[in-house]
Design a protein around this motif. Structure first.
Motif, PDB file in Angstrom:
ATOM      1  N   TYR A   4       0.824  -1.196   0.000  1.00 22.04           N
ATOM      2  CA  TYR A   4       0.000   0.000   0.000  1.00 22.04           C
ATOM      3  C   TYR A   4       0.865   1.254   0.000  1.00 22.04           C
ATOM      4  CZ  TYR A   4       0.966   0.422   4.985  1.00 22.04           C
ATOM      5  OH  TYR A   4       1.590   0.557   6.197  1.00 22.04           O
ATOM      6  N   CYS A   5       0.259   2.341  -0.455  1.00 20.87           N
ATOM      7  CA  CYS A   5       0.960   3.630  -0.492  1.00 20.87           C
ATOM      8  C   CYS A   5       0.817   4.305   0.861  1.00 20.87           C
ATOM      9  CB  CYS A   5       0.380   4.514  -1.592  1.00 20.87           C
ATOM     10  SG  CYS A   5       1.229   6.106  -1.707  1.00 20.87           S
ATOM     11  N   GLU A  16      -9.606   5.213   0.508  1.00 23.05           N
ATOM     12  CA  GLU A  16      -8.605   4.177   0.761  1.00 23.05           C
ATOM     13  C   GLU A  16      -7.297   4.526   0.057  1.00 23.05           C
ATOM     14  OE1 GLU A  16      -9.080   1.312   2.591  1.00 23.05           O
ATOM     15  OE2 GLU A  16     -11.028   2.124   3.147  1.00 23.05           O
ATOM     16  N   PRO A  17      -6.140   4.124   0.622  1.00 18.77           N
ATOM     17  CA  PRO A  17      -4.864   4.333  -0.068  1.00 18.77           C
ATOM     18  C   PRO A  17      -4.738   3.369  -1.250  1.00 18.77           C
ATOM     19  CG  PRO A  17      -4.525   3.104   1.954  1.00 18.77           C
ATOM     20  CD  PRO A  17      -5.973   3.496   1.927  1.00 18.77           C
ATOM     21  N   TYR A  18      -3.836   3.678  -2.185  1.00 23.12           N
ATOM     22  CA  TYR A  18      -3.563   2.804  -3.327  1.00 23.12           C
ATOM     23  C   TYR A  18      -3.029   1.473  -2.807  1.00 23.12           C
ATOM     24  CZ  TYR A  18      -1.335   0.877  -7.443  1.00 23.12           C
ATOM     25  OH  TYR A  18      -0.946   0.031  -8.462  1.00 23.12           O
ATOM     26  N   VAL A  19      -3.528   0.361  -3.338  1.00 25.06           N
ATOM     27  CA  VAL A  19      -3.064  -0.971  -2.941  1.00 25.06           C
ATOM     28  C   VAL A  19      -2.721  -1.771  -4.187  1.00 25.06           C
ATOM     29  CG1 VAL A  19      -3.683  -3.137  -1.798  1.00 25.06           C
ATOM     30  CG2 VAL A  19      -4.497  -0.982  -0.865  1.00 25.06           C
ATOM     31  N   CYS A  38       4.486   3.559  -5.978  1.00 23.49           N
ATOM     32  CA  CYS A  38       3.132   4.013  -6.278  1.00 23.49           C
ATOM     33  C   CYS A  38       3.137   4.678  -7.654  1.00 23.49           C
ATOM     34  CB  CYS A  38       2.651   4.999  -5.218  1.00 23.49           C
ATOM     35  SG  CYS A  38       1.003   5.664  -5.568  1.00 23.49           S
ATOM     36  N   PRO A  39       2.233   4.281  -8.551  1.00 21.98           N
ATOM     37  CA  PRO A  39       2.202   4.903  -9.879  1.00 21.98           C
ATOM     38  C   PRO A  39       1.641   6.325  -9.857  1.00 21.98           C
ATOM     39  CG  PRO A  39       0.400   3.349  -9.652  1.00 21.98           C
ATOM     40  CD  PRO A  39       1.246   3.216  -8.407  1.00 21.98           C
ATOM     41  N   LEU A  45       6.050   1.657  -2.036  1.00 16.99           N
ATOM     42  CA  LEU A  45       4.916   0.993  -1.416  1.00 16.99           C
ATOM     43  C   LEU A  45       5.394   0.150  -0.248  1.00 16.99           C
ATOM     44  CD1 LEU A  45       2.823  -0.157  -4.509  1.00 16.99           C
ATOM     45  CD2 LEU A  45       2.597   1.923  -3.157  1.00 16.99           C
ATOM     46  N   VAL A  46       4.557   0.027   0.769  1.00 16.00           N
ATOM     47  CA  VAL A  46       4.876  -0.693   1.988  1.00 16.00           C
ATOM     48  C   VAL A  46       4.079  -1.996   2.000  1.00 16.00           C
ATOM     49  CG1 VAL A  46       4.770  -0.596   4.517  1.00 16.00           C
ATOM     50  CG2 VAL A  46       5.271   1.468   3.201  1.00 16.00           C
TER      51      VAL A  46
END
Length: 57
Positions: A4-5, A16-19, A38-39, A45-46
């Motif tokens: 996730y970002c 929601e964050p980017y996943v 992250c694009p 990303l974590v």
């Protein structure tokens, strides 16, 4: 495996964050993964830990 970002001000963030979700067959082992970005904002990303990886889970 989910990544996730962590950026709170990421342009992709709505509620929601980017996943990024990788299927288990997409990687050989968890120790040898490329860094994923992250694009939308370019942050690293974590990886989200699974319940079996978290203490008490």
């Amino acid at each position: 495996m989910d990544f996730y970002c962590p950026e709170k001000n990421c342009p992709s963030s709505g509620i929601e964050p980017y996943v990024l979700r990788l299927a288990d067959e997409a990687y050989m082992d968890e120790q040898n993964l490329a860094t994923v970005f992250c694009p939308h904002c370019g942050r690293t990303l974590v990886r989200k830990k699974t319940d079996s990886e978290t203490p008490g889970g």
